[in-house]
Design a protein around this motif. Sequence first.
Motif, PDB file in Angstrom:
ATOM      1  N   MET A   1       0.843  -1.196   0.000  1.00 30.02           N
ATOM      2  CA  MET A   1       0.000   0.000   0.000  1.00 30.02           C
ATOM      3  C   MET A   1       0.876   1.244   0.000  1.00 30.02           C
ATOM      4  O   MET A   1       1.848   1.328   0.747  1.00 30.02           O
ATOM      5  CB  MET A   1      -0.910   0.007   1.238  1.00 30.02           C
ATOM      6  N   THR A   2       0.568   2.197  -0.858  1.00 35.78           N
ATOM      7  CA  THR A   2       1.305   3.447  -0.940  1.00 35.78           C
ATOM      8  C   THR A   2       1.088   4.276   0.319  1.00 35.78           C
ATOM      9  O   THR A   2      -0.044   4.504   0.730  1.00 35.78           O
ATOM     10  CB  THR A   2       0.827   4.251  -2.165  1.00 35.78           C
ATOM     11  N   THR A   3       2.187   4.726   0.956  1.00 32.97           N
ATOM     12  CA  THR A   3       2.078   5.596   2.119  1.00 32.97           C
ATOM     13  C   THR A   3       2.011   7.035   1.646  1.00 32.97           C
ATOM     14  O   THR A   3       2.958   7.551   1.040  1.00 32.97           O
ATOM     15  CB  THR A   3       3.278   5.403   3.065  1.00 32.97           C
ATOM     16  N   LEU A   4       0.901   7.687   1.918  1.00 30.20           N
ATOM     17  CA  LEU A   4       0.668   9.061   1.493  1.00 30.20           C
ATOM     18  C   LEU A   4       0.971   9.995   2.649  1.00 30.20           C
ATOM     19  O   LEU A   4       0.416   9.835   3.740  1.00 30.20           O
ATOM     20  CB  LEU A   4      -0.790   9.236   1.050  1.00 30.20           C
ATOM     21  N   ILE A   5       1.828  10.969   2.416  1.00 30.73           N
ATOM     22  CA  ILE A   5       2.177  11.962   3.439  1.00 30.73           C
ATOM     23  C   ILE A   5       1.752  13.325   2.914  1.00 30.73           C
ATOM     24  O   ILE A   5       2.317  13.817   1.931  1.00 30.73           O
ATOM     25  CB  ILE A   5       3.682  11.952   3.751  1.00 30.73           C
ATOM     26  N   LEU A   6       0.751  13.920   3.549  1.00 29.32           N
ATOM     27  CA  LEU A   6       0.269  15.238   3.142  1.00 29.32           C
ATOM     28  C   LEU A   6       0.911  16.299   4.020  1.00 29.32           C
ATOM     29  O   LEU A   6       0.781  16.281   5.244  1.00 29.32           O
ATOM     30  CB  LEU A   6      -1.254  15.314   3.259  1.00 29.32           C
ATOM     31  N   HIS A   7       1.589  17.242   3.385  1.00 29.19           N
ATOM     32  CA  HIS A   7       2.186  18.386   4.066  1.00 29.19           C
ATOM     33  C   HIS A   7       1.212  19.550   3.917  1.00 29.19           C
ATOM     34  O   HIS A   7       0.973  20.027   2.796  1.00 29.19           O
ATOM     35  CB  HIS A   7       3.549  18.713   3.449  1.00 29.19           C
ATOM     36  N   HIS A   8       0.654  20.024   5.028  1.00 29.11           N
ATOM     37  CA  HIS A   8      -0.472  20.956   4.981  1.00 29.11           C
ATOM     38  C   HIS A   8      -0.561  21.699   6.299  1.00 29.11           C
ATOM     39  O   HIS A   8       0.262  21.491   7.199  1.00 29.11           O
ATOM     40  CB  HIS A   8      -1.779  20.188   4.726  1.00 29.11           C
ATOM     41  N   TYR A   9      -1.544  22.586   6.427  1.00 26.59           N
ATOM     42  CA  TYR A   9      -1.896  23.146   7.735  1.00 26.59           C
ATOM     43  C   TYR A   9      -3.409  23.290   7.798  1.00 26.59           C
ATOM     44  O   TYR A   9      -4.081  23.391   6.754  1.00 26.59           O
ATOM     45  CB  TYR A   9      -1.162  24.455   8.041  1.00 26.59           C
ATOM     46  N   LYS A  25     -12.098   9.103  -1.274  1.00 26.87           N
ATOM     47  CA  LYS A  25     -11.503   7.851  -1.716  1.00 26.87           C
ATOM     48  C   LYS A  25     -11.189   6.910  -0.545  1.00 26.87           C
ATOM     49  O   LYS A  25     -10.634   5.827  -0.760  1.00 26.87           O
ATOM     50  CB  LYS A  25     -10.244   8.145  -2.539  1.00 26.87           C
ATOM     51  N   GLN A  26     -11.523   7.339   0.677  1.00 21.67           N
ATOM     52  CA  GLN A  26     -11.323   6.530   1.883  1.00 21.67           C
ATOM     53  C   GLN A  26      -9.888   6.016   1.981  1.00 21.67           C
ATOM     54  O   GLN A  26      -9.638   4.823   2.172  1.00 21.67           O
ATOM     55  CB  GLN A  26     -12.327   5.383   1.925  1.00 21.67           C
ATOM     56  N   LEU A  27      -8.962   6.967   1.852  1.00 26.06           N
ATOM     57  CA  LEU A  27      -7.550   6.644   1.912  1.00 26.06           C
ATOM     58  C   LEU A  27      -6.976   6.974   3.286  1.00 26.06           C
ATOM     59  O   LEU A  27      -7.393   7.930   3.936  1.00 26.06           O
ATOM     60  CB  LEU A  27      -6.785   7.430   0.840  1.00 26.06           C
ATOM     61  N   ALA A  28      -5.995   6.196   3.711  1.00 30.26           N
ATOM     62  CA  ALA A  28      -5.235   6.502   4.924  1.00 30.26           C
ATOM     63  C   ALA A  28      -4.070   7.396   4.548  1.00 30.26           C
ATOM     64  O   ALA A  28      -3.459   7.234   3.482  1.00 30.26           O
ATOM     65  CB  ALA A  28      -4.729   5.208   5.555  1.00 30.26           C
ATOM     66  N   HIS A  75      -4.941   7.792  -9.476  1.00 31.29           N
ATOM     67  CA  HIS A  75      -4.172   6.620  -9.875  1.00 31.29           C
ATOM     68  C   HIS A  75      -3.984   5.664  -8.694  1.00 31.29           C
ATOM     69  O   HIS A  75      -3.982   4.444  -8.869  1.00 31.29           O
ATOM     70  CB  HIS A  75      -2.816   7.054 -10.432  1.00 31.29           C
ATOM     71  N   VAL A  76      -3.835   6.226  -7.489  1.00 35.62           N
ATOM     72  CA  VAL A  76      -3.689   5.382  -6.294  1.00 35.62           C
ATOM     73  C   VAL A  76      -4.958   4.573  -6.047  1.00 35.62           C
ATOM     74  O   VAL A  76      -4.901   3.386  -5.738  1.00 35.62           O
ATOM     75  CB  VAL A  76      -3.349   6.260  -5.066  1.00 35.62           C
ATOM     76  N   ARG A  77      -6.108   5.238  -6.174  1.00 33.80           N
ATOM     77  CA  ARG A  77      -7.387   4.546  -5.983  1.00 33.80           C
ATOM     78  C   ARG A  77      -8.386   5.096  -6.999  1.00 33.80           C
ATOM     79  O   ARG A  77      -8.886   6.206  -6.863  1.00 33.80           O
ATOM     80  CB  ARG A  77      -7.908   4.716  -4.551  1.00 33.80           C
ATOM     81  N   ALA A 215     -19.044  18.240   3.386  1.00 32.09           N
ATOM     82  CA  ALA A 215     -18.397  18.096   4.696  1.00 32.09           C
ATOM     83  C   ALA A 215     -18.580  16.688   5.251  1.00 32.09           C
ATOM     84  O   ALA A 215     -17.697  16.156   5.947  1.00 32.09           O
ATOM     85  CB  ALA A 215     -18.946  19.125   5.666  1.00 32.09           C
ATOM     86  N   ALA A 216     -19.717  16.080   4.953  1.00 30.16           N
ATOM     87  CA  ALA A 216     -20.013  14.740   5.472  1.00 30.16           C
ATOM     88  C   ALA A 216     -19.098  13.671   4.874  1.00 30.16           C
ATOM     89  O   ALA A 216     -19.001  12.563   5.420  1.00 30.16           O
ATOM     90  CB  ALA A 216     -21.474  14.392   5.188  1.00 30.16           C
ATOM     91  N   ILE A 217     -18.429  13.984   3.787  1.00 28.85           N
ATOM     92  CA  ILE A 217     -17.503  13.026   3.165  1.00 28.85           C
ATOM     93  C   ILE A 217     -16.350  12.698   4.111  1.00 28.85           C
ATOM     94  O   ILE A 217     -15.834  11.582   4.129  1.00 28.85           O
ATOM     95  CB  ILE A 217     -16.979  13.588   1.828  1.00 28.85           C
ATOM     96  N   GLY A 218     -15.942  13.678   4.919  1.00 28.44           N
ATOM     97  CA  GLY A 218     -14.855  13.455   5.862  1.00 28.44           C
ATOM     98  C   GLY A 218     -13.491  13.576   5.227  1.00 28.44           C
ATOM     99  O   GLY A 218     -13.337  14.019   4.078  1.00 28.44           O
ATOM    100  N   HIS A 219     -12.464  13.146   5.977  1.00 25.59           N
ATOM    101  CA  HIS A 219     -11.072  13.318   5.565  1.00 25.59           C
ATOM    102  C   HIS A 219     -10.300  12.007   5.487  1.00 25.59           C
ATOM    103  O   HIS A 219      -9.065  12.024   5.401  1.00 25.59           O
ATOM    104  CB  HIS A 219     -10.354  14.251   6.546  1.00 25.59           C
ATOM    105  N   GLY A 220     -10.955  10.872   5.508  1.00 20.96           N
ATOM    106  CA  GLY A 220     -10.232   9.610   5.492  1.00 20.96           C
ATOM    107  C   GLY A 220      -9.593   9.317   6.839  1.00 20.96           C
ATOM    108  O   GLY A 220      -9.953   9.901   7.867  1.00 20.96           O
ATOM    109  N   ALA A 221      -8.622   8.422   6.846  1.00 18.96           N
ATOM    110  CA  ALA A 221      -7.959   8.000   8.084  1.00 18.96           C
ATOM    111  C   ALA A 221      -6.624   8.711   8.213  1.00 18.96           C
ATOM    112  O   ALA A 221      -5.647   8.376   7.526  1.00 18.96           O
ATOM    113  CB  ALA A 221      -7.760   6.488   8.088  1.00 18.96           C
ATOM    114  N   MET A 222      -6.561   9.710   9.106  1.00 18.13           N
ATOM    115  CA  MET A 222      -5.376  10.545   9.274  1.00 18.13           C
ATOM    116  C   MET A 222      -4.558  10.102  10.482  1.00 18.13           C
ATOM    117  O   MET A 222      -5.111   9.761  11.519  1.00 18.13           O
ATOM    118  CB  MET A 222      -5.800  12.012   9.415  1.00 18.13           C
ATOM    119  N   GLU A 223      -3.228  10.116  10.303  1.00 15.89           N
ATOM    120  CA  GLU A 223      -2.303   9.821  11.401  1.00 15.89           C
ATOM    121  C   GLU A 223      -1.274  10.949  11.475  1.00 15.89           C
ATOM    122  O   GLU A 223      -0.678  11.325  10.453  1.00 15.89           O
ATOM    123  CB  GLU A 223      -1.591   8.495  11.139  1.00 15.89           C
TER     124      GLU A 223
END
Length: 318
Positions: A1-9, A25-28, A75-77, A215-223
């Motif tokens: 599984m591709t590890t996605l790292i989002l740099h944001h604020y 896309k229900q991505l972690a 492309h990831v999902r 807004a109800a879509i949410g943000h996926g699984a964030m760590e």
Amino acid sequence: MTTLILHHYPSSPFSEKIRAVLGYKQLAWKSVVIPAIMPKPDVIALTGGYRKTPFMQVGADIYCDSALICDMLEHVRAEPTLYPPHLKGVSRIFAQWADTTLFWAAMAYNLQPKGAAQVFAKAPPEAAKAFAEDRKAMTGGMTRLRPADATSAYRSYLRRIAHMVEEHDFLFGAEPCIADFAAYHSLWYTRVQTPVMADILAATPAVSEWMDRMAAIGHGAMEKFSAADAITIAHGAEPMPAGQNLLIDSAFQDDHGIALGSEVTVAAETFGPEATQGTLMAATRTHFTLRREDPRAGLVHVHFPRVGYVMRKVEAAA
């Protein structure tokens, strides 16, 4: 599984666009919170100069600009799709309008004195001044809308969006597409970051209902993740081979007369004109890839979209 790292604020509107896409896309994903203004040493270590927010990291590959990040995430999902086949052209054109014309009208409206005061209410007085100076440097010679003109334009755009979502749950039908995510983030800023300015939404209740659905879509699984760990990952990884990264196209498209392997710079056309320099590894119909090396991040590939960015050859010193 591709590890996605989002740099944001958290308060970044374009980051909210990507957070919502990750939710759709229900991505972690791993969350690296970066500064809103310069200096950004950890950002520059990875991007080489690009300092806009957000950017996405996958190992030693760095994807700049929210439009390109969306292409990569598709492309990831692939499902659910951001680009339904029957809407592939119109949804992208609408998204480009939303990310530019709608965004600048909304932000000029949002950050009038009353809105700006709310944004910086809990910050020291010098924070607002520093933010203004930072964004002034990023906008360069851009013509910015005056507040009254921005208000008029924003009201008109909200009515037009209302006409679309009165007929459907989302802009172009029963499911969201790239157009929804591109239009949503500017309006989200009005409602969430500058609620004192949100009375402008009252005249278009269908827009508010659409925003609730988004807004109800949410943000996926964030760590939560640290910038230091992200840089360590980049340093320990190898960039994906050009043409085999998380972007779909790979064929060379030479519109500049610049050969692969040349030393080039890539920079945004307008907002955030800081350039990244590197070796041109790919120039396809949709994106550029630069290979560069950093003492902290090691060897990385930095990817930019073609649309909205300019590439120039670095001439050898005499």
